[in-house]
Design a protein around this motif. Sequence first.
Motif, PDB file in Angstrom:
ATOM      1  N   TYR A  62      -9.456   3.708  53.821  1.00  0.00           N
ATOM      2  CA  TYR A  62      -9.604   4.572  54.615  1.00  0.00           C
ATOM      3  C   TYR A  62      -8.968   4.271  55.811  1.00  0.00           C
ATOM      4  O   TYR A  62      -8.240   3.196  55.846  1.00  0.00           O
ATOM      5  CB  TYR A  62     -11.334   4.495  54.894  1.00  0.00           C
TER       6      TYR A  62
ATOM      7  N   VAL B 222     -18.888   2.224  54.485  1.00  0.00           N
ATOM      8  CA  VAL B 222     -18.601   2.157  53.287  1.00  0.00           C
ATOM      9  C   VAL B 222     -18.348   0.610  52.631  1.00  0.00           C
ATOM     10  O   VAL B 222     -18.948   0.569  51.615  1.00  0.00           O
ATOM     11  CB  VAL B 222     -16.797   2.252  53.203  1.00  0.00           C
TER      12      VAL B 222
ATOM     13  N   CYS C 246     -17.612   6.257  44.858  1.00  0.00           N
ATOM     14  CA  CYS C 246     -17.431   7.177  45.916  1.00  0.00           C
ATOM     15  C   CYS C 246     -18.673   7.912  46.108  1.00  0.00           C
ATOM     16  O   CYS C 246     -18.909   8.273  47.323  1.00  0.00           O
ATOM     17  CB  CYS C 246     -16.201   7.791  46.056  1.00  0.00           C
TER      18      CYS C 246
ATOM     19  N   PHE D  94     -10.730   1.001  47.727  1.00  0.00           N
ATOM     20  CA  PHE D  94     -10.563   2.241  48.498  1.00  0.00           C
ATOM     21  C   PHE D  94     -10.083   2.263  49.604  1.00  0.00           C
ATOM     22  O   PHE D  94     -10.265   1.359  50.510  1.00  0.00           O
ATOM     23  CB  PHE D  94     -12.047   2.986  48.395  1.00  0.00           C
TER      24      PHE D  94
ATOM     25  N   CYS E  31     -10.230   7.178  46.752  1.00  0.00           N
ATOM     26  CA  CYS E  31     -10.925   6.540  45.535  1.00  0.00           C
ATOM     27  C   CYS E  31     -10.376   6.611  44.387  1.00  0.00           C
ATOM     28  O   CYS E  31     -10.596   7.620  43.509  1.00  0.00           O
ATOM     29  CB  CYS E  31     -12.271   7.333  45.397  1.00  0.00           C
TER      30      CYS E  31
ATOM     31  N   LYS F 231     -15.985   1.901  58.545  1.00  0.00           N
ATOM     32  CA  LYS F 231     -15.960   0.847  57.887  1.00  0.00           C
ATOM     33  C   LYS F 231     -17.296   0.105  57.210  1.00  0.00           C
ATOM     34  O   LYS F 231     -17.346  -0.537  56.282  1.00  0.00           O
ATOM     35  CB  LYS F 231     -15.044  -0.203  58.598  1.00  0.00           C
TER      36      LYS F 231
ATOM     37  N   ASP G  34     -10.603  11.412  53.954  1.00  0.00           N
ATOM     38  CA  ASP G  34     -11.548  10.113  54.748  1.00  0.00           C
ATOM     39  C   ASP G  34     -11.555   8.733  53.791  1.00  0.00           C
ATOM     40  O   ASP G  34     -11.630   7.948  54.434  1.00  0.00           O
ATOM     41  CB  ASP G  34     -12.701  10.803  54.857  1.00  0.00           C
ATOM     42  N   LEU G  35     -11.647   9.224  52.411  1.00  0.00           N
ATOM     43  CA  LEU G  35     -11.722   7.821  51.517  1.00  0.00           C
ATOM     44  C   LEU G  35     -11.201   7.973  50.245  1.00  0.00           C
ATOM     45  O   LEU G  35     -11.283   9.154  49.579  1.00  0.00           O
ATOM     46  CB  LEU G  35     -13.318   7.833  51.528  1.00  0.00           C
TER      47      LEU G  35
ATOM     48  N   THR H 202     -14.312   8.654  61.991  1.00  0.00           N
ATOM     49  CA  THR H 202     -14.700   9.612  60.790  1.00  0.00           C
ATOM     50  C   THR H 202     -15.950  10.360  60.736  1.00  0.00           C
ATOM     51  O   THR H 202     -16.063  11.361  60.168  1.00  0.00           O
ATOM     52  CB  THR H 202     -14.304   8.665  59.562  1.00  0.00           C
TER      53      THR H 202
ATOM     54  N   LEU I 208     -12.427  13.491  50.082  1.00  0.00           N
ATOM     55  CA  LEU I 208     -12.165  12.377  49.440  1.00  0.00           C
ATOM     56  C   LEU I 208     -10.776  12.526  48.623  1.00  0.00           C
ATOM     57  O   LEU I 208     -10.427  13.691  48.494  1.00  0.00           O
ATOM     58  CB  LEU I 208     -13.271  12.264  48.052  1.00  0.00           C
TER      59      LEU I 208
ATOM     60  N   ALA J  43     -11.714  -1.034  51.231  1.00  0.00           N
ATOM     61  CA  ALA J  43     -13.081  -1.646  51.144  1.00  0.00           C
ATOM     62  C   ALA J  43     -12.733  -2.648  50.362  1.00  0.00           C
ATOM     63  O   ALA J  43     -11.893  -3.353  49.798  1.00  0.00           O
ATOM     64  CB  ALA J  43     -13.709  -0.266  50.559  1.00  0.00           C
TER      65      ALA J  43
END
Length: 298
Positions: free
Chosen positions: A235, A246, A67, A233, A108, A243, A105-106, A28, A40, A124
């Motif tokens: 991913y 984050v 985030c 969260f 939130c 990882k 990508d993430l 990522t 996001l 996460a």
Amino acid sequence: MKLLEAITVVAIVGLQALGAAHAQPKDTLQKIKETGVINLGGREASFPFSYKLSSDDNPVGFSADLCVKVVDAVKAKLGMPNLKVHYTIVTPTNRIPLVQNGAVDLECSTTTNTVARAQQVEFAPTHFVASVAAAVKKSSGINSMAQLEGKTVATVTGSTSIQLLRAYRKNEKLEINEISGKDTADAFLLLSSDRAAAMIVEDVQLAGLIARTNNPGEYKILEERLREEPYGFMYRKDDPQFKALVDATLTSLMKNGEINELYAKWFTRPVPPTGANINLPMPNAVKEAYRNPNNRGV
């Protein structure tokens, strides 16, 4: 014979290339560096975690603020102070596929970390722990889950509350009808308009929905709880560098106490756009999650 051999060689090379492509990790951070954008995922109405103040705004809230901290860490890691942030509004039904296919990508928001979901995506460290409960109108006379017998209950499409409601109904041998909304705001509308006698979702989200109504005194949350829900969260899996960044960012916020101020901002003070206050002191389960950061699912 030579033609057959050539075809065989081409087939083998093709399979090897395909295997190599599948074997490559999803990097990522490299993708973000190449594109200049971090994608996001947020929600439209998950107050006070991730919600929009207007149709043109990015989501705000507790999850959104956390985030931002991760985005700042990505900027520092990659040396990209002008990194662009692109938000995609996700729903309970599409959020996991959008993380898996690289569109987000993430993610939130308020996704419950479950063992089943953790087979598809990475989580996460837990940033909130809620409990699944039911909200009703005080005028309904409903004071317990058992009194939902023969009633219609609203849930959110794609949420864990649906499975929990069905398990409760089966275990208690109750006749309970289901009706679903596309998100929490939609489901609460079913309750407020009397199309449902109750709404089942996490208690903190129920408290937020009630706090934002014009008549919060008309509603109550029943004392019974179906399960604790750790929010995390999401991913993509098999991405150790992302990882590590984050997880380290969020763990640091928890360990140094910075997350406590963010919590107070969104759960014990008036928040936009109406100045509603959930007035929810930090639960013990959340305190424990911050003392010992982990991503254990349920």
